[in-house]
Design a protein around this motif. Structure first.
Motif, PDB file in Angstrom:
ATOM      1  N   ILE A 124       0.829  -1.205   0.000  1.00  0.00           N
ATOM      2  CA  ILE A 124       0.000   0.000   0.000  1.00  0.00           C
ATOM      3  C   ILE A 124       0.866   1.260   0.000  1.00  0.00           C
ATOM      4  CG2 ILE A 124      -1.563   1.387   1.455  1.00  0.00           C
ATOM      5  CD1 ILE A 124      -3.017  -0.778  -0.058  1.00  0.00           C
ATOM      6  N   ASN A 125       1.981   1.214   0.734  1.00  0.00           N
ATOM      7  CA  ASN A 125       2.831   2.393   0.873  1.00  0.00           C
ATOM      8  C   ASN A 125       4.017   2.424  -0.090  1.00  0.00           C
ATOM      9  OD1 ASN A 125       1.694   3.864   3.345  1.00  0.00           O
ATOM     10  ND2 ASN A 125       1.859   1.756   4.081  1.00  0.00           N
ATOM     11  N   ARG A 126       4.079   1.453  -0.986  1.00  0.00           N
ATOM     12  CA  ARG A 126       5.168   1.388  -1.984  1.00  0.00           C
ATOM     13  C   ARG A 126       6.545   1.472  -1.308  1.00  0.00           C
ATOM     14  NH1 ARG A 126       4.553   2.290  -7.192  1.00  0.00           N
ATOM     15  NH2 ARG A 126       6.512   3.461  -7.221  1.00  0.00           N
ATOM     16  N   GLU A 127       6.688   0.770  -0.201  1.00  0.00           N
ATOM     17  CA  GLU A 127       7.892   0.924   0.611  1.00  0.00           C
ATOM     18  C   GLU A 127       9.165   0.466  -0.090  1.00  0.00           C
ATOM     19  OE1 GLU A 127       7.497  -0.366   4.738  1.00  0.00           O
ATOM     20  OE2 GLU A 127       5.332   0.007   4.622  1.00  0.00           O
ATOM     21  N   LEU A 128       9.126  -0.650  -0.778  1.00  0.00           N
ATOM     22  CA  LEU A 128      10.339  -1.143  -1.418  1.00  0.00           C
ATOM     23  C   LEU A 128      10.687  -0.325  -2.659  1.00  0.00           C
ATOM     24  CD1 LEU A 128      10.120  -5.019  -1.034  1.00  0.00           C
ATOM     25  CD2 LEU A 128      11.084  -3.307   0.506  1.00  0.00           C
ATOM     26  N   GLU A 129       9.665   0.122  -3.390  1.00  0.00           N
ATOM     27  CA  GLU A 129       9.927   0.983  -4.544  1.00  0.00           C
ATOM     28  C   GLU A 129      10.545   2.304  -4.083  1.00  0.00           C
ATOM     29  OE1 GLU A 129       6.422  -1.644  -5.668  1.00  0.00           O
ATOM     30  OE2 GLU A 129       7.117  -0.574  -3.905  1.00  0.00           O
ATOM     31  N   ASP A 130       9.992   2.862  -3.003  1.00  0.00           N
ATOM     32  CA  ASP A 130      10.538   4.108  -2.462  1.00  0.00           C
ATOM     33  C   ASP A 130      11.960   3.909  -1.947  1.00  0.00           C
ATOM     34  OD1 ASP A 130       8.151   5.296  -3.052  1.00  0.00           O
ATOM     35  OD2 ASP A 130       7.642   5.863  -0.997  1.00  0.00           O
ATOM     36  N   LEU A 131      12.219   2.763  -1.338  1.00  0.00           N
ATOM     37  CA  LEU A 131      13.551   2.483  -0.811  1.00  0.00           C
ATOM     38  C   LEU A 131      14.581   2.427  -1.937  1.00  0.00           C
ATOM     39  CD1 LEU A 131      15.476   1.786   1.473  1.00  0.00           C
ATOM     40  CD2 LEU A 131      14.728  -0.612   1.294  1.00  0.00           C
TER      41      LEU A 131
END
Length: 326
Positions: A222-229
């Protein structure tokens, strides 16, 4: 990004960041420098960084969460050396450009994952231990909530998310159960989802709640955490000044693998074809790994069980490369 809480003078519970001193010890190499706290949270790391800086030092705090930004704006009023940026650290380059620090950042800190205040606030929907709406958004103003996504996602997509981001081996069973339940009524609450997951699993891990991996996977998606990382790591390394450091604290294996691989590749430098003649200087990387991975000590783990999974890694831009880029 989880941390322990202690009582303040007014009886309020204060958030204490994991690996607080260890991270700041590794990060601050120049008291006059510019530092970016990519995951401001409640400001534990930012305040400790400010304690180490001179009047010329500066800190920029970044966070997706509007509640965290409220705390950041309060700190900015208390200390002129601090400023804030509301957004993801995937926007780090824009934040740094706004501060006019391009290529002149002495340290970047990332404390990944969900914070204790977010977990402890039932209305945010991050925890299966508390009844609340199925939200899970770090920024409630963006993206669909977990409930909205689960109401429309295809069964295969749900299963893929649970497998990819949670490494949940019963992902297909759980996805099938979610789709069957929503045909009767929408999933709205955290405990409802947690109970559904538990019922769908034929076997359960010892000492781990059955819904742990499912909640982790949905939150990351939901928070696109790995893409953002991925974006944030690249921008952070590129903005470091010579001698500057990138310090990253991870809390689960998916994050840590990405961080470890990224830092290893940066320290290794470009992979050149065999037989290409290069000088030693051309072959060397502009970056180096600083020490080995650091974990919370026994005392910190005893005070805060959430710190047991924390892993910190440090990458430095070499100061002996005449300021040349990577």
């Amino acid at each position: 990004m989880t941390g322990r809480r202690k009582e303040g003078a007014d009886g309020q519970k204060l958030h204490q960041s994991v690996l607080l001193d260890a991270a700041v010890d590794q990060l601050v190499t120049d008291p006059d420098g510019n530092y970016v706290d990519c995951t401001f949270g409640r400001g534990g790391h930012s305040r400790r960084i400010l304690e180490r800086l001179s009047d010329r030092g500066r800190v920029l705090g970044i966070d997706k969460d509007p509640v965290a930004i409220d705390f950041a704006e309060r700190l900015a009023k208390e200390d002129v050396r601090f400023s804030s940026f509301h957004g993801s650290f995937a926007e780090l380059q824009a934040a740094v450009e706004g501060a006019s620090w391009q290529g002149g950042v002495n340290g970047v800190l990332m404390d990944l994952g969900v914070s204790s205040p977010q977990l402890d606030d039932a209305s945010r929907g991050f925890s299966f231990m508390r009844e609340g709406p199925l939200d899970m958004r770090m920024n409630p103003q963006q993206s669909p909530s977990a409930a909205q996504w689960l109401a429309v996602a295809e069964e295969k997509e749900i299963a893929d998310v649970l497998w990819r981001y949670g490494e949940e081996k019963f992902s297909r069973r759980i996805a099938r159960a979610i789709v069957a339940r929503r045909q009767e009524e929408p999933l709205r609450g955290t405990r409802e989802l947690a109970e559904l997951v538990s019922e769908a699993m034929p076997r359960k891990e010892k000492h781990k709640h059955p819904a742990t991996r499912t909640f982790q996977a949905i939150r990351i998606f939901i928070n696109r955490e790995l893409e953002d990382l991925e974006l944030g790591l690249a921008d952070a390394a590129g903005q470091l000044a010579p001698g500057g450091r990138l310090v990253v604290i991870s809390f689960h294996s998916l994050e840590d693998r990405m961080v470890k691989r990224f830092m290893r590749d940066k320290a290794r430098g470009p992979v050149l074809p065999r037989g290409v003649p290069v000088t030693a200087k051309e072959e060397a990387s502009d970056y180096r790994l600083v020490g080995k991975a650091i974990k919370a000590d026994v005392e910190e783990v005893s005070e805060n069980v959430r710190s047991r999974s924390a892993v910190m890694r440090v990458l430095e831009r070499r100061a002996d490369r005449n300021g040349e880029g990577a």
